[in-house]
Motif scaffolding. Structure first.
Motif, PDB file in Angstrom:
ATOM      1  N   ARG A 193       0.849  -1.333  -0.204  1.00 43.88           N
ATOM      2  CA  ARG A 193      -0.174  -0.178   0.222  1.00 43.88           C
ATOM      3  C   ARG A 193       1.008   1.354   0.044  1.00 43.88           C
ATOM      4  NH1 ARG A 193      -3.800   2.112  -2.239  1.00 43.88           N
ATOM      5  NH2 ARG A 193      -4.988   3.487  -1.094  1.00 43.88           N
ATOM      6  N   LEU A 194       2.149   1.145   0.856  1.00 46.55           N
ATOM      7  CA  LEU A 194       2.946   2.354   0.577  1.00 46.55           C
ATOM      8  C   LEU A 194       3.444   2.404  -0.639  1.00 46.55           C
ATOM      9  CD1 LEU A 194       4.821   1.769   4.054  1.00 46.55           C
ATOM     10  CD2 LEU A 194       3.472   3.733   3.616  1.00 46.55           C
ATOM     11  N   HIS A 195       3.750   1.495  -1.494  1.00 45.56           N
ATOM     12  CA  HIS A 195       4.129   1.688  -2.778  1.00 45.56           C
ATOM     13  C   HIS A 195       3.207   2.274  -3.657  1.00 45.56           C
ATOM     14  CE1 HIS A 195       8.069  -0.068  -3.030  1.00 45.56           C
ATOM     15  NE2 HIS A 195       7.780  -1.065  -2.445  1.00 45.56           N
ATOM     16  N   GLU A 196       1.887   1.729  -3.563  1.00 49.07           N
ATOM     17  CA  GLU A 196       0.829   2.345  -4.435  1.00 49.07           C
ATOM     18  C   GLU A 196       0.631   3.665  -3.990  1.00 49.07           C
ATOM     19  OE1 GLU A 196      -1.888  -1.946  -4.400  1.00 49.07           O
ATOM     20  OE2 GLU A 196      -2.532  -0.252  -2.886  1.00 49.07           O
ATOM     21  N   ARG A 197       0.693   4.147  -2.640  1.00 48.37           N
ATOM     22  CA  ARG A 197       0.279   5.839  -2.506  1.00 48.37           C
ATOM     23  C   ARG A 197       1.729   6.474  -2.687  1.00 48.37           C
ATOM     24  NH1 ARG A 197      -3.104   6.124   3.164  1.00 48.37           N
ATOM     25  NH2 ARG A 197      -2.291   8.439   2.702  1.00 48.37           N
TER      26      ARG A 197
ATOM     27  N   ASN B 296     -11.907  -7.483   2.637  1.00 47.74           N
ATOM     28  CA  ASN B 296     -12.542  -6.317   2.105  1.00 47.74           C
ATOM     29  C   ASN B 296     -13.635  -5.534   3.272  1.00 47.74           C
ATOM     30  OD1 ASN B 296     -12.274  -4.526   0.000  1.00 47.74           O
ATOM     31  ND2 ASN B 296     -12.610  -6.640  -1.481  1.00 47.74           N
ATOM     32  N   ILE B 297     -13.362  -5.900   4.418  1.00 48.54           N
ATOM     33  CA  ILE B 297     -14.346  -5.163   5.334  1.00 48.54           C
ATOM     34  C   ILE B 297     -14.016  -3.796   5.786  1.00 48.54           C
ATOM     35  CG2 ILE B 297     -15.554  -5.455   7.612  1.00 48.54           C
ATOM     36  CD1 ILE B 297     -14.618  -8.622   7.295  1.00 48.54           C
ATOM     37  N   HIS B 298     -12.876  -3.567   6.137  1.00 47.98           N
ATOM     38  CA  HIS B 298     -12.303  -2.211   6.594  1.00 47.98           C
ATOM     39  C   HIS B 298     -11.082  -1.956   5.667  1.00 47.98           C
ATOM     40  CE1 HIS B 298     -15.244  -1.701   9.741  1.00 47.98           C
ATOM     41  NE2 HIS B 298     -15.035  -2.896  10.227  1.00 47.98           N
ATOM     42  N   LYS B 299     -10.768  -0.581   5.537  1.00 48.34           N
ATOM     43  CA  LYS B 299      -9.693  -0.288   5.015  1.00 48.34           C
ATOM     44  C   LYS B 299      -8.421   0.190   6.065  1.00 48.34           C
ATOM     45  CE  LYS B 299     -11.164   1.081   0.422  1.00 48.34           C
ATOM     46  NZ  LYS B 299     -10.787   0.089   0.118  1.00 48.34           N
ATOM     47  N   ILE B 300      -7.967  -1.180   6.905  1.00 47.73           N
ATOM     48  CA  ILE B 300      -7.116  -0.660   7.950  1.00 47.73           C
ATOM     49  C   ILE B 300      -5.507   0.125   7.500  1.00 47.73           C
ATOM     50  CG2 ILE B 300      -6.006  -1.765   9.933  1.00 47.73           C
ATOM     51  CD1 ILE B 300      -9.040  -2.110   9.905  1.00 47.73           C
ATOM     52  N   ARG B 301      -4.993  -0.411   6.248  1.00 49.40           N
ATOM     53  CA  ARG B 301      -3.588   0.037   5.860  1.00 49.40           C
ATOM     54  C   ARG B 301      -3.502   1.592   5.553  1.00 49.40           C
ATOM     55  NH1 ARG B 301      -2.105  -3.625   0.848  1.00 49.40           N
ATOM     56  NH2 ARG B 301      -4.367  -2.787   0.167  1.00 49.40           N
ATOM     57  N   ASP B 302      -4.697   2.065   5.141  1.00 46.01           N
ATOM     58  CA  ASP B 302      -4.764   3.470   4.719  1.00 46.01           C
ATOM     59  C   ASP B 302      -4.705   4.232   6.230  1.00 46.01           C
ATOM     60  OD1 ASP B 302      -4.433   3.441   2.286  1.00 46.01           O
ATOM     61  OD2 ASP B 302      -6.703   3.448   1.585  1.00 46.01           O
ATOM     62  N   ALA B 303      -5.628   3.665   7.313  1.00 48.04           N
ATOM     63  CA  ALA B 303      -5.752   4.580   8.453  1.00 48.04           C
ATOM     64  C   ALA B 303      -4.569   4.414   9.065  1.00 48.04           C
ATOM     65  CB  ALA B 303      -6.811   3.642   9.329  1.00 48.04           C
ATOM     66  N   ILE B 304      -3.611   3.111   9.215  1.00 52.31           N
ATOM     67  CA  ILE B 304      -2.431   3.027   9.675  1.00 52.31           C
ATOM     68  C   ILE B 304      -1.378   4.058   9.070  1.00 52.31           C
ATOM     69  CG2 ILE B 304      -0.444   1.623  10.152  1.00 52.31           C
ATOM     70  CD1 ILE B 304      -2.499  -0.811  10.621  1.00 52.31           C
TER      71      ILE B 304
END
Ligand SMILES: Nc1ncnc2c1ncn2[C@@H]1O[C@H](COP(=O)(O)OP(=O)(O)OP(=O)(O)O)[C@@H](O)[C@H]1O
Ligand SMILES: [Mg+2]
Length: 322
Positions: free
Chosen positions: A19-23, A305-313
C-alpha cells in the motif's frame, strides 16, 4: 520518510508495504533478523548531543530524526552464526542495542512505541482498567487455588471457561499450537486438583451472539463481527476455525457510541495509537470486553474487504505527533 520495522516473514507488514508503494510514500523497511548483515545502527553520544543513524546496505545513512512515523511488528533477534556458549551473550547485547534504537526514536513517532506495547500487554490489568472505565467484563478469577476455582465454578453454576493468562498461542519452533479457551465441566474441575499448578484465567461463560474484533487507529474504531456461533466447533473459541478449516462469516458491524468510545479510551489510556480489541456481544445484548492486543493482527480484515485498515495506519503514521 516512514520507518517500518518487522521480520522477514510478516505478511501484514508486506501487505502494508504494498500500500505504501501504491500511495508513493517513501519508507525504509528493516527486518530485525537482518541487523548486522544487511543494516546496522550507529550511536554517537557526546558534547554535541546524540546522533543515531541507520545504514542499510547500498543506501545512504539515515538519522533517526528523518522518520516522521515508525511502525513496528514482531521484531525477531537474528540467529547468529556463532558458538553456542557466546550466543546468549550476543543475543542479549543485540537485543539491548535494538532497544536503544527504538528508544532513540520519539515515542510519539512510533505506532506503537515498543515500551508502550510491553506496558499494555497484561490481561489482568486490562480487565481491571476496562472494568473501571465502564466496560462490561466477564466475572474473572485468576490463580491456582483449587478451593477458589471450585467456589467460582459453583458461583456461576458450572458455566465457566478457562484460558491462558498471556496468550493462547504457543510456538514450538515452526509449529504453532492453540491453547484454546475451554469450557470447564465437573470432570475437568476435579482434574484441576492435580494440574492447576499453572495459573489460568477463569471467567463466567458469556453466551454469545457473535465475537467482535475492533481495530482502533488513532481516533477511529473499525468493528468486525465474527459469526462464531453458527458452528459447534467455534462456539467457545472462534480461533479454532483455522484448525477445523471452517471459514466463518465476518462482516462490518456498528458499535453503540458508548462502546466505540470505550475502545478508543482504553487505547489512549495505554498511550497507544493502535490496538486490536476483542469483544463479544452477549445474548443479553451487552458488549463484553475480553482483551486488548496492542499489536494485534489486522491484515485479514482488510483482505476480506471489510475495512481499509492499511490506509488508516498509514494516515496515522503520516500524522505523527513527535
Ligand atoms: N468469558 C468468556 N465467555 C465466552 N467465550 C469466551 C470468554 N473468554 C474468551 N472467550 C472466547 O475465547 C476466544 C478467545 O478469546 P480471548 O481473546 O479472550 O482469548 P485469549 O486466550 O486471551 O486470546 P489471545 O491469544 O488473543 O490473547 C474467543 O472466541 C472468545 O469468544
Ligand atoms: Mg484474543
Amino acid at each position: 520518510m516512514l520507518l517500518i520495522v518487522s521480520n522477514k516473514t510478516d505478511l501484514a507488514t508486506d501487505y502494508l508495504i504494498i500500500r505504501l508503494h501504491e500511495r508513493g510514500i517513501p519508507f525504509l523497511r528493516i527486518n530485525t533478523e537482518d541487523y548486522l548483515s544487511l543494516w546496522d545502527v550507529c550511536f554517537s553520544i557526546g558534547k554535541n548531543g546524540t546522533n543515531v543513524a541507520i545504514r542499510k546496505e547500498g543506501q545512504e545513512s539515515l538519522p533517526v530524526g528523518t522518520f516522521i512515523g515508525a511502525y513496528i511488528r514482531q521484531p525477531k533477534i537474528p540467529d547468529l552464526d556463532i558458538i553456542d556458549c557466546d550466543k546468549e551473550f550476543a543475543k542479549r547485547e543485540i537485543g539491548e542495542t535494538l532497544k536503544s534504537l527504538w528508544r532513540a526514536i520519539d515515542e510519539n513517532v512510533w505506532l506503537n512505541a515498543p515500551h508502550r506495547l510491553l506496558r499494555a500487554s497484561n490481561k489482568p490489568e486490562q480487565l481491571t482498567i476496562a472494568n473501571s472505565i465502564g466496560f462490561n467484563i466477564p466475572d474473572t478469577y485468576i490463580g491456582v487455588n483449587y478451593e477458589n476455582i471450585k467456589n467460582f465454578y459453583k458461583k456461576h453454576s458450572g458455566e465457566v471457561i478457562a484460558k491462558a493468562v498471556k496468550h493462547g498461542f504457543d510456538f514450538n519452533g515452526d509449529k504453532a499450537r492453540v491453547a484454546a479457551t475451554q469450557k470447564i465441566d465437573e470432570a475437568t474441575l476435579i482434574s484441576l486438583k492435580d494440574y492447576a499448578s499453572i495459573p489460568m484465567i477463569f471467567q463466567n461463560y458469556i453466551t454469545k451472539e457473535h465475537d467482535i474484533r475492533v481495530i482502533v487507529v488513532g481516533g477511529k474504531a473499525f468493528a468486525t463481527a465474527i459469526d462464531s456461533q453458527s458452528h459447534e466447533e467455534t462456539k467457545i473459541d472462534w480461533r479454532l476455525s483455522d484448525c477445523y478449516k471452517i471459514p466463518l462469516k465476518q462482516y462490518e458491524v456498528s458499535l453503540p457510541k458508548k462502546i466505540k468510545k470505550l475502545c478508543i479510551d482504553i487505547t489512549k489510556r495505554y498511550n497507544l495509537r493502535y490496538s486490536a480489541i476483542d469483544l463479544v456481544l452477549g445474548k443479553d445484548g451487552a458488549h463484553y470486553f475480553l482483551e486488548l492486543n496492542p499489536n494485534g493482527q489486522w491484515a485479514w480484515i482488510e483482505q476480506l474487504n471489510i475495512h481499509k485498515i492499511r490506509d488508516a495506519i498509514i494516515d496515522e503514521l503520516l500524522f505523527s505527533r513527535g
